[in-house]
Design a protein around this motif. Structure first.
Motif, PDB file in Angstrom:
ATOM      1  N   LYS A   1       6.477  -2.710 -19.791  1.00 15.89           N
ATOM      2  CA  LYS A   1       6.141  -3.615 -18.674  1.00 15.89           C
ATOM      3  C   LYS A   1       5.945  -2.880 -17.348  1.00 15.89           C
ATOM      4  CE  LYS A   1       7.076  -8.184 -20.027  1.00 15.89           C
ATOM      5  NZ  LYS A   1       7.380  -9.478 -19.473  1.00 15.89           N
ATOM      6  N   LYS A   2       5.431  -1.671 -17.430  1.00 21.11           N
ATOM      7  CA  LYS A   2       5.130  -0.905 -16.224  1.00 21.11           C
ATOM      8  C   LYS A   2       3.619  -0.962 -15.952  1.00 21.11           C
ATOM      9  CE  LYS A   2       9.180   0.989 -15.196  1.00 21.11           C
ATOM     10  NZ  LYS A   2       9.836   0.773 -13.919  1.00 21.11           N
ATOM     11  N   ILE A   3       3.285  -0.948 -14.673  1.00 23.49           N
ATOM     12  CA  ILE A   3       1.874  -0.938 -14.265  1.00 23.49           C
ATOM     13  C   ILE A   3       1.611   0.277 -13.388  1.00 23.49           C
ATOM     14  CG2 ILE A   3       0.063  -2.187 -12.998  1.00 23.49           C
ATOM     15  CD1 ILE A   3       0.972  -3.682 -15.496  1.00 23.49           C
ATOM     16  N   GLU A   4       0.561   1.008 -13.748  1.00 18.95           N
ATOM     17  CA  GLU A   4       0.067   2.101 -12.908  1.00 18.95           C
ATOM     18  C   GLU A   4      -0.882   1.540 -11.870  1.00 18.95           C
ATOM     19  OE1 GLU A   4      -0.765   5.074 -16.387  1.00 18.95           O
ATOM     20  OE2 GLU A   4      -2.231   5.365 -14.792  1.00 18.95           O
ATOM     21  N   LEU A   5      -0.677   1.879 -10.611  1.00 22.74           N
ATOM     22  CA  LEU A   5      -1.659   1.504  -9.583  1.00 22.74           C
ATOM     23  C   LEU A   5      -2.029   2.766  -8.826  1.00 22.74           C
ATOM     24  CD1 LEU A   5      -0.165  -1.790  -8.063  1.00 22.74           C
ATOM     25  CD2 LEU A   5      -1.914  -1.567  -9.820  1.00 22.74           C
ATOM     26  N   ARG A   6      -3.295   3.095  -8.801  1.00 24.29           N
ATOM     27  CA  ARG A   6      -3.670   4.321  -8.103  1.00 24.29           C
ATOM     28  C   ARG A   6      -5.109   4.271  -7.616  1.00 24.29           C
ATOM     29  NH1 ARG A   6      -5.258   7.899 -12.822  1.00 24.29           N
ATOM     30  NH2 ARG A   6      -4.668   6.764 -14.698  1.00 24.29           N
TER      31      ARG A   6
ATOM     32  N   ASP B   1       4.806   9.776 -10.319  1.00 28.62           N
ATOM     33  CA  ASP B   1       5.099  11.012 -11.057  1.00 28.62           C
ATOM     34  C   ASP B   1       4.898  10.856 -12.558  1.00 28.62           C
ATOM     35  OD1 ASP B   1       5.759  12.315  -8.767  1.00 28.62           O
ATOM     36  OD2 ASP B   1       7.937  12.103  -8.994  1.00 28.62           O
ATOM     37  N   GLU B   2       5.067   9.627 -13.040  1.00 28.37           N
ATOM     38  CA  GLU B   2       5.026   9.365 -14.480  1.00 28.37           C
ATOM     39  C   GLU B   2       3.623   9.125 -15.021  1.00 28.37           C
ATOM     40  OE1 GLU B   2       7.909   9.381 -16.398  1.00 28.37           O
ATOM     41  OE2 GLU B   2       8.773  10.147 -14.520  1.00 28.37           O
ATOM     42  N   ILE B   3       2.635   9.050 -14.121  1.00 27.11           N
ATOM     43  CA  ILE B   3       1.259   8.811 -14.562  1.00 27.11           C
ATOM     44  C   ILE B   3       0.841   9.917 -15.523  1.00 27.11           C
ATOM     45  CG2 ILE B   3      -1.155   8.901 -13.770  1.00 27.11           C
ATOM     46  CD1 ILE B   3      -0.101   7.482 -11.169  1.00 27.11           C
ATOM     47  N   GLU B   4       0.174   9.526 -16.599  1.00 20.92           N
ATOM     48  CA  GLU B   4      -0.353  10.524 -17.527  1.00 20.92           C
ATOM     49  C   GLU B   4      -1.862  10.399 -17.622  1.00 20.92           C
ATOM     50  OE1 GLU B   4       1.478  10.864 -21.344  1.00 20.92           O
ATOM     51  OE2 GLU B   4       3.498  10.718 -20.524  1.00 20.92           O
ATOM     52  N   THR B   5      -2.548  11.479 -17.359  1.00 19.20           N
ATOM     53  CA  THR B   5      -4.000  11.457 -17.512  1.00 19.20           C
ATOM     54  C   THR B   5      -4.479  12.895 -17.694  1.00 19.20           C
ATOM     55  OG1 THR B   5      -6.080  10.621 -16.573  1.00 19.20           O
ATOM     56  CG2 THR B   5      -4.481  11.484 -14.999  1.00 19.20           C
ATOM     57  N   LYS B   6      -5.796  13.072 -17.727  1.00 23.68           N
ATOM     58  CA  LYS B   6      -6.350  14.422 -17.770  1.00 23.68           C
ATOM     59  C   LYS B   6      -6.708  14.844 -16.344  1.00 23.68           C
ATOM     60  CE  LYS B   6      -8.277  13.727 -22.369  1.00 23.68           C
ATOM     61  NZ  LYS B   6      -9.517  13.502 -23.124  1.00 23.68           N
TER      62      LYS B   6
ATOM     63  N   PRO C   1       0.810  -1.224   0.000  1.00 21.36           N
ATOM     64  CA  PRO C   1       0.000   0.000   0.000  1.00 21.36           C
ATOM     65  C   PRO C   1       0.846   1.277   0.000  1.00 21.36           C
ATOM     66  CG  PRO C   1      -0.956  -1.598   1.491  1.00 21.36           C
ATOM     67  CD  PRO C   1       0.337  -2.179   1.009  1.00 21.36           C
ATOM     68  N   GLU C   2       1.975   1.276   0.702  1.00 24.44           N
ATOM     69  CA  GLU C   2       2.808   2.476   0.792  1.00 24.44           C
ATOM     70  C   GLU C   2       3.395   2.879  -0.553  1.00 24.44           C
ATOM     71  OE1 GLU C   2       3.127  -0.214   2.756  1.00 24.44           O
ATOM     72  OE2 GLU C   2       2.084   0.684   4.453  1.00 24.44           O
ATOM     73  N   ASP C   3       3.450   1.937  -1.497  1.00 26.29           N
ATOM     74  CA  ASP C   3       4.119   2.206  -2.771  1.00 26.29           C
ATOM     75  C   ASP C   3       3.234   2.923  -3.783  1.00 26.29           C
ATOM     76  OD1 ASP C   3       6.118   0.636  -1.649  1.00 26.29           O
ATOM     77  OD2 ASP C   3       5.317  -1.203  -2.544  1.00 26.29           O
ATOM     78  N   ILE C   4       1.941   2.993  -3.510  1.00 26.30           N
ATOM     79  CA  ILE C   4       1.059   3.462  -4.588  1.00 26.30           C
ATOM     80  C   ILE C   4       0.334   4.750  -4.209  1.00 26.30           C
ATOM     81  CG2 ILE C   4       0.748   1.069  -5.363  1.00 26.30           C
ATOM     82  CD1 ILE C   4      -2.157   1.246  -4.345  1.00 26.30           C
TER      83      ILE C   4
ATOM     84  N   LEU D   1       3.522  14.582 -12.458  1.00 30.63           N
ATOM     85  CA  LEU D   1       4.564  15.409 -11.850  1.00 30.63           C
ATOM     86  C   LEU D   1       4.358  16.891 -12.182  1.00 30.63           C
ATOM     87  CD1 LEU D   1       7.258  15.450 -10.245  1.00 30.63           C
ATOM     88  CD2 LEU D   1       8.451  15.332 -12.440  1.00 30.63           C
ATOM     89  N   ASN D   2       4.004  17.157 -13.446  1.00 35.62           N
ATOM     90  CA  ASN D   2       3.796  18.536 -13.870  1.00 35.62           C
ATOM     91  C   ASN D   2       2.597  19.182 -13.184  1.00 35.62           C
ATOM     92  OD1 ASN D   2       6.018  18.311 -15.438  1.00 35.62           O
ATOM     93  ND2 ASN D   2       4.909  17.975 -17.362  1.00 35.62           N
ATOM     94  N   ILE D   3       1.538  18.400 -13.054  1.00 34.65           N
ATOM     95  CA  ILE D   3       0.350  18.931 -12.370  1.00 34.65           C
ATOM     96  C   ILE D   3       0.691  19.234 -10.906  1.00 34.65           C
ATOM     97  CG2 ILE D   3      -1.765  18.033 -11.263  1.00 34.65           C
ATOM     98  CD1 ILE D   3      -2.529  19.242 -13.804  1.00 34.65           C
ATOM     99  N   GLN D   4       1.414  18.328 -10.280  1.00 39.87           N
ATOM    100  CA  GLN D   4       1.772  18.523  -8.872  1.00 39.87           C
ATOM    101  C   GLN D   4       2.615  19.793  -8.711  1.00 39.87           C
ATOM    102  OE1 GLN D   4       0.380  16.915  -6.584  1.00 39.87           O
ATOM    103  NE2 GLN D   4      -0.153  14.860  -7.299  1.00 39.87           N
ATOM    104  N   LYS D   5       3.580  19.972  -9.625  1.00 46.17           N
ATOM    105  CA  LYS D   5       4.423  21.173  -9.570  1.00 46.17           C
ATOM    106  C   LYS D   5       3.589  22.429  -9.815  1.00 46.17           C
ATOM    107  CE  LYS D   5       8.959  19.304 -10.898  1.00 46.17           C
ATOM    108  NZ  LYS D   5       9.874  19.130 -12.060  1.00 46.17           N
ATOM    109  N   ALA D   6       2.723  22.375 -10.804  1.00 48.15           N
ATOM    110  CA  ALA D   6       1.884  23.537 -11.133  1.00 48.15           C
ATOM    111  C   ALA D   6       0.992  23.909  -9.945  1.00 48.15           C
ATOM    112  CB  ALA D   6       1.038  23.239 -12.370  1.00 48.15           C
ATOM    113  N   MET D   7       0.452  22.881  -9.266  1.00 46.79           N
ATOM    114  CA  MET D   7      -0.408  23.128  -8.104  1.00 46.79           C
ATOM    115  C   MET D   7       0.365  23.887  -7.024  1.00 46.79           C
ATOM    116  SD  MET D   7      -3.499  21.245  -8.273  1.00 46.79           S
ATOM    117  CE  MET D   7      -3.728  20.454  -6.701  1.00 46.79           C
TER     118      MET D   7
END
Lengths: 424, 424
Positions: B251-256, B338-343, B213-216, B398-404
């Motif tokens: 071979k990467k998996i997004e978990l969120r 940080d690498e997640i891409e979405t709207k 859980p701590e990783d996601i 990452l960009n959204i977090q920085k912009a926020m």
């Protein structure tokens, strides 16, 4: 390594071959073994099927080939595949089939023949949705109260179009045929027979009930028109072609396939287009619903291969039809269709004259049928004709059928009345 | 006869005892054997649990009882149940657990300990919905593209209320607590941690991925307010608390786990109230969706007993986490959040003055974020404050977090900006 013979290499068979190759990494990791299709049996060997395995026209190249562990039957028909599957099981092979017509008639015989051998048939109902597994294994703690399914994509595509656009059955059917969602001869789908086969399979798993397609109420969607759609929308319903299995008193089970008015708030009403959905109510779990593609080569092949992986992992993963022994005190039997009780919607074309409503409601009253809601529309072509749209309170199927016959005889009625059941 | 010991007799345990008795006819017919709970282990023996089996406070009455075939672990916590299950498996017993926290941390260790022994955990994810079985067995032919789930009934109840009525989070939470849909300390549910545990379990079955859980990325629904609901409705979205597992390149998996704007046309957006729903996209089958009650004594017990029946029927019905061996060429690893891409959707409270919009969009521009749609509302209390509601095109987390962070620093910004991800 597990060697597989495929009998019948049409759309689904070709998808099975392709997926076993393309997804071999994940399938091998999950099953623990390489699964390799070694031969496909076809009728016409000259047709190009785009598959990378040897083809043959001799079914014995599978049945009498001792190297082959699992036989996948995708040949279609009833009597031939019955012989082939029997032969395969007797030769010590496991079998996977997608053949719903075969199972609708011979599922209990096949269960007896299979015994401890695995006979997978996940693909026979609702294509890629693992509904057999959910019902047979996932809900095994429950007495099943009811199953309501949208299990024919052709019907659902047509009805969804009719609900969303102002189009009539005939025109949407033509479009569906052009898009490949309906066969050139569409009766098997739009007449409800395909869905009935699937219902009988699920009903056996839920209730252990014995019945054939001829024994149950089957109606198609051919009679539905834009006036029915209008009424449905006005009163918060969607029209869906439903397969229904329902537990009644006295160990009786209702089995029926027909279009129905379903409240738009129900999850099953939200299953649109070619998609399938099955709502199952268990006495302990409550409602669960399963949604997905009910047809198509890849989706059906996904279910075929799921059975295959199960066989490789554990052999027979549970009793074929879900029962290890009969229910104590005897099992369920089929309710006579006349005894079904539900609500009904009726469409009547009548002369737009004084007293017509009285005549009609008086006929209904004679059969103990009381009206719940009512809408009247003038006919667009002929202003002397009115369309009367009713819904009733709960009554018996036999009474509605009798009332419909009486109404048809009234001189004021201009065409055969149409009835659609309501499933609240 | 199969003898069962239950460790932990709370709501679910009591339901298991009751259903095994009340539904013994159907359970026996399906499993082929009588399944009898013989003892329940509790901490406080004086409390009346309304169950008809002997109770004990000594866990060895189950673990060291050679008569007992299957142990059901419903005690809660992590370390104690881990010891208990290990002990039970080593004593040759099969185990069924509903413990999602335990599995979120120790599922691979438990798989190793279990080996060929059965360890069922259907009840750990989405209560009565047989999603473990569907994913592990029903979809085994597929590379899983994504899983999007509504797996916390408390969050879904609150968000559904907020969508349908003009109410704020705090008030609905209080109502949910009164109705028993939320705990006195609601953080585990509304903070997203419960859903994260479930997601990790499903992600292991889909991808064989190792993560804690701590990783996601885990976010709750506490920050959502009626302005977000207003924007969502305006642009055809529903706000849902989603658990997402998604396959990316390399071979990467997004978990969120976080609240998200979901188009109302998606099936998952139609899952309302306390109900759960999980949409799974497989590369061959396409989308399938599973819907039902995610909590409650009887619904959860239905899943516990399904595992029990599987064990009685066939023992271990498939590898615990769905993989018999690792994927060739190495398995999947976790994508850095940080690498997640979405709207994204953003809510900013700013001084209602000339040039404010320019300042904000210029910050967004600095981080390569472009605006898709925009709504401005005057504050009801303070007319000098405007609420700015944006949605963006796809960009990096990452960009959204920085912009926020930059936006928060602007003197014109009157409170910390709020962001919700959009899942089209």
């Amino acid at each position: 390594m597990i060697k597989v013979g495929i009998i019948g290499v049409g759309t689904v068979g070709a998808s099975v071959v392709k997926i076993l190759k393309d997804n071999s990494d994940i399938i091998e990791a999950r099953s623990g073994k390489k699964i390799v299709p070694v031969v496909g049996i076809v009728r016409n060997i000259s047709r190009n099927r785009g598959v990378s395995i040897p083809l043959s026209t001799n079914v014995d190249d599978v049945l009498k080939n001792d190297d082959i562990d699992v036989v996948i039957e995708l040949m279609g028909g009833v009597n031939e595949p019955l012989k082939v599957i029997k032969n395969a099981l007797e030769n010590g092979k496991s079998v996977v089939t997608a053949n719903k017509a075969l199972l609708a008639y011979h599922r209990y015989a096949l269960q007896d023949i299979a015994g401890e051998r695995a006979l997978g048939f996940e693909a026979s109902v609702a294509g890629g949705i693992p509904i057999i597994k959910a019902l047979r294994e996932g809900l095994s703690a429950n007495h099943i109260e009811s199953i309501k399914g949208i299990m024919n994509g052709t019907c659902n595509f047509i009805l969804t179009k009719m609900m969303n656009e102002k189009v009539e059955f005939k025109d949407v059917l033509e479009e569906a045929q052009k898009l490949g969602y309906a066969e050139a001869d569409p009766v098997f789908d739009v007449g409800g027979f395909d869905a009935a086969h699937k219902l009988l399979i699920l009903a056996s798993i839920a209730y252990g009930i014995h019945a054939n397609p001829e024994d149950i109420l089957i109606e198609g969607i051919e009679q539905i028109n834009s006036e029915d759609i209008f009424f449905a929308k006005e009163f918060g319903y969607s029209i869906k072609h439903l397969t229904i299995a329902k537990k009644c008193d006295n160990k009786k089970i209702e089995l029926r396939v027909h279009p129905a008015l379903v409240p738009t708030s129900q999850m099953i009403a939200k299953v649109d287009g070619v998609m399938n959905g099955i709502s199952v109510i268990g006495d302990r779990v409550g409602e669960t619903m399963y949604y997905g593609p009910g047809a198509g080569g890849d989706a059906t092949a996904s279910a075929v291969i799921a059975d295959l992986v199960d066989i490789v992992r554990v052999g027979q993963s549970s009793p074929m039809l879900g029962f290890k022994r009969d229910l104590e005190g005897g099992g369920f039997t089929l309710l006579n269709s006349d005894e079904i009780e539900t609500k009904y919607y009726m469409r009547i074309k009548a002369a737009d004259e004084i007293g017509v409503l009285t005549k009609i409601t008086s006929v209904l009253g004679d059969f103990g049928i009381s009206v719940d809601s009512f809408l009247q529309k003038q006919d667009k072509q002929d202003k002397k004709i009115a369309t009367l749209l009713f819904s009733t309170h709960t009554c018996k199927e036999l009474n509605i059928q009798k009332a419909m016959k009486e109404l048809e005889k009234l001189p004021t009625c201009k065409e055969k009345p149409v009835m659609i059941r309501i499933e609240d």
